[in-house]
Design a protein around this motif. Sequence first.
Motif, PDB file in Angstrom:
ATOM      1  N   LEU A 103      39.508  21.665  52.123  1.00  0.00           N
ATOM      2  CA  LEU A 103      40.616  22.331  53.372  1.00  0.00           C
ATOM      3  C   LEU A 103      41.656  22.795  52.295  1.00  0.00           C
ATOM      4  N   GLU A 104      42.269  22.264  51.383  1.00  0.00           N
ATOM      5  CA  GLU A 104      43.290  22.841  50.732  1.00  0.00           C
ATOM      6  C   GLU A 104      42.816  23.862  49.662  1.00  0.00           C
ATOM      7  N   LEU A 105      41.800  23.531  49.118  1.00  0.00           N
ATOM      8  CA  LEU A 105      41.346  24.725  48.349  1.00  0.00           C
ATOM      9  C   LEU A 105      40.885  25.944  48.992  1.00  0.00           C
ATOM     10  N   GLN A 106      40.283  26.038  50.083  1.00  0.00           N
ATOM     11  CA  GLN A 106      39.843  26.965  51.000  1.00  0.00           C
ATOM     12  C   GLN A 106      41.013  27.581  51.393  1.00  0.00           C
ATOM     13  N   ALA A 107      42.335  26.918  51.944  1.00  0.00           N
ATOM     14  CA  ALA A 107      43.306  27.540  52.478  1.00  0.00           C
ATOM     15  C   ALA A 107      43.876  28.238  51.225  1.00  0.00           C
ATOM     16  N   GLU A 108      44.295  27.885  50.116  1.00  0.00           N
ATOM     17  CA  GLU A 108      44.765  28.711  48.962  1.00  0.00           C
ATOM     18  C   GLU A 108      43.954  29.906  48.616  1.00  0.00           C
ATOM     19  N   VAL A 109      42.440  29.917  48.726  1.00  0.00           N
ATOM     20  CA  VAL A 109      41.956  31.045  48.508  1.00  0.00           C
ATOM     21  C   VAL A 109      42.121  31.927  49.786  1.00  0.00           C
ATOM     22  N   ASP A 110      42.116  31.454  51.125  1.00  0.00           N
ATOM     23  CA  ASP A 110      42.399  32.374  52.254  1.00  0.00           C
ATOM     24  C   ASP A 110      43.867  32.923  52.277  1.00  0.00           C
ATOM     25  N   LYS A 111      44.892  32.434  51.668  1.00  0.00           N
ATOM     26  CA  LYS A 111      46.180  32.937  51.345  1.00  0.00           C
ATOM     27  C   LYS A 111      45.916  34.161  50.691  1.00  0.00           C
ATOM     28  N   TYR A 112      45.379  34.078  49.299  1.00  0.00           N
ATOM     29  CA  TYR A 112      45.222  35.087  48.542  1.00  0.00           C
ATOM     30  C   TYR A 112      44.272  36.197  49.032  1.00  0.00           C
ATOM     31  N   VAL A 113      43.365  35.948  49.744  1.00  0.00           N
ATOM     32  CA  VAL A 113      42.324  36.702  50.546  1.00  0.00           C
ATOM     33  C   VAL A 113      43.261  37.815  51.306  1.00  0.00           C
ATOM     34  N   LEU A 114      43.955  37.163  52.278  1.00  0.00           N
ATOM     35  CA  LEU A 114      44.733  38.012  53.227  1.00  0.00           C
ATOM     36  C   LEU A 114      45.708  38.682  52.363  1.00  0.00           C
ATOM     37  N   LEU A 115      46.543  38.255  51.448  1.00  0.00           N
ATOM     38  CA  LEU A 115      47.650  38.873  51.165  1.00  0.00           C
ATOM     39  C   LEU A 115      47.318  40.031  50.240  1.00  0.00           C
ATOM     40  N   VAL A 116      46.325  39.956  49.465  1.00  0.00           N
ATOM     41  CA  VAL A 116      45.686  40.765  48.406  1.00  0.00           C
ATOM     42  C   VAL A 116      44.581  41.898  49.191  1.00  0.00           C
ATOM     43  N   HIS A 117      43.920  41.298  49.737  1.00  0.00           N
ATOM     44  CA  HIS A 117      42.571  42.164  50.136  1.00  0.00           C
ATOM     45  C   HIS A 117      42.612  42.450  51.655  1.00  0.00           C
ATOM     46  N   GLY A 118      43.339  41.692  52.256  1.00  0.00           N
ATOM     47  CA  GLY A 118      43.258  41.626  54.055  1.00  0.00           C
ATOM     48  C   GLY A 118      44.301  42.523  54.463  1.00  0.00           C
ATOM     49  N   ASP A 119      44.342  42.041  55.777  1.00  0.00           N
ATOM     50  CA  ASP A 119      45.256  42.720  56.701  1.00  0.00           C
ATOM     51  C   ASP A 119      46.877  42.689  56.376  1.00  0.00           C
ATOM     52  N   LEU A 120      46.912  41.462  55.874  1.00  0.00           N
ATOM     53  CA  LEU A 120      48.400  41.186  55.522  1.00  0.00           C
ATOM     54  C   LEU A 120      48.819  42.051  54.428  1.00  0.00           C
ATOM     55  N   ALA A 155      51.018  35.131  41.051  1.00  0.00           N
ATOM     56  CA  ALA A 155      52.238  34.726  40.816  1.00  0.00           C
ATOM     57  C   ALA A 155      52.894  33.613  41.360  1.00  0.00           C
ATOM     58  N   HIS A 156      53.092  34.352  42.680  1.00  0.00           N
ATOM     59  CA  HIS A 156      53.831  33.473  43.809  1.00  0.00           C
ATOM     60  C   HIS A 156      53.004  32.289  44.230  1.00  0.00           C
ATOM     61  N   LEU A 157      51.669  32.320  44.514  1.00  0.00           N
ATOM     62  CA  LEU A 157      50.789  31.564  44.997  1.00  0.00           C
ATOM     63  C   LEU A 157      50.358  30.475  44.161  1.00  0.00           C
ATOM     64  N   PHE A 158      50.346  30.770  42.782  1.00  0.00           N
ATOM     65  CA  PHE A 158      49.644  29.953  41.884  1.00  0.00           C
ATOM     66  C   PHE A 158      50.465  29.674  40.698  1.00  0.00           C
ATOM     67  N   GLU A 159      51.581  30.251  40.425  1.00  0.00           N
ATOM     68  CA  GLU A 159      52.330  29.987  39.303  1.00  0.00           C
ATOM     69  C   GLU A 159      53.662  29.603  39.703  1.00  0.00           C
ATOM     70  N   ARG A 160      54.404  30.197  40.419  1.00  0.00           N
ATOM     71  CA  ARG A 160      55.746  29.865  40.866  1.00  0.00           C
ATOM     72  C   ARG A 160      55.690  28.749  42.039  1.00  0.00           C
ATOM     73  N   ALA A 178      43.717  21.781  44.131  1.00  0.00           N
ATOM     74  CA  ALA A 178      43.301  22.725  44.700  1.00  0.00           C
ATOM     75  C   ALA A 178      43.833  24.153  44.283  1.00  0.00           C
ATOM     76  N   ASN A 179      45.263  24.059  43.894  1.00  0.00           N
ATOM     77  CA  ASN A 179      45.941  25.292  43.426  1.00  0.00           C
ATOM     78  C   ASN A 179      45.458  25.831  42.115  1.00  0.00           C
ATOM     79  N   ASP A 180      44.910  24.869  41.219  1.00  0.00           N
ATOM     80  CA  ASP A 180      44.570  25.378  40.022  1.00  0.00           C
ATOM     81  C   ASP A 180      43.035  25.944  40.224  1.00  0.00           C
ATOM     82  N   LEU A 181      42.278  25.558  41.130  1.00  0.00           N
ATOM     83  CA  LEU A 181      40.867  25.917  41.178  1.00  0.00           C
ATOM     84  C   LEU A 181      41.009  27.091  42.004  1.00  0.00           C
ATOM     85  N   ALA A 182      41.948  27.436  42.934  1.00  0.00           N
ATOM     86  CA  ALA A 182      41.977  28.584  43.713  1.00  0.00           C
ATOM     87  C   ALA A 182      42.336  29.849  42.738  1.00  0.00           C
ATOM     88  N   ALA A 183      43.375  29.450  41.835  1.00  0.00           N
ATOM     89  CA  ALA A 183      43.939  30.559  40.831  1.00  0.00           C
ATOM     90  C   ALA A 183      42.736  31.015  40.202  1.00  0.00           C
TER      91      ALA A 183
END
Length: 224
Positions: A103-120, A155-160, A178-183
């Motif tokens: 759940l945590e790993l997929q959510a980290e990936v989903d945040k990246y997908v929406l904010l980089v490639h998606g509607d957001l 950087a904001h999702l995975f480093e800071r 989860a954060n490391d794997l998603a990054a």
Amino acid sequence: MRGATFPARIQQHLARTYALDDAPVVDDFIQLTDGSAREALLIRHAGGDGGDIEVALHLPRRAITRGREGTLDEICQIVEGVSHFLYVAERARRELPATQLELELQAEVDKYVLLVHGDLADEVEPPGPPLRRRHEAAPSGAGRFEPERAARIRAHLFERVTFMDPPGTETGDRYRIANDLAARFAGRLEAEFARHGRHAELLAALRRFYAAGQTEKIALARAA
């Protein structure tokens, strides 16, 4: 999607990305919280022979009220909650288990997908100076990629990152893993696909990752 709530729009985008059908409407399960409470998905097994579960998604009232005008943290809490809800619903539909790490790993990936490639990506500006737009009408979905934005979001999702739970605790270690794997997975998506315009392959990789269980998800992330 005009008129849809912010959580519903997030659900619709994730459902399109992962080709999900017949998911329950997330709005029907949201319960607003006040104070310092953060996003939480509550799951209770209803008993009986059917294996039914009861679900409630707690989201901060302030985050819901502000929607896309909220802080990046508030927006990420909504995305994370909707991601958890949708993943649990899909795994239950397929009669498959779901671990907390999944759940945590997929959510980290989903945040990246929406904010980089998606509607957001059209609606949410990451903290920092205004981004230079390469084109005014970027396509939504896996066909979108703006390197400067992607670097800042990663950087904001995975480093800071500030973790709520200390290292060495079960919850703290789970979030860090989860954060490391998603990054690593996000970096792979960019290096292998997005930077080379291989958008159909990027989408296929996202869908394979979503359908995978914990062991395969970890293997796919570590392959980066």
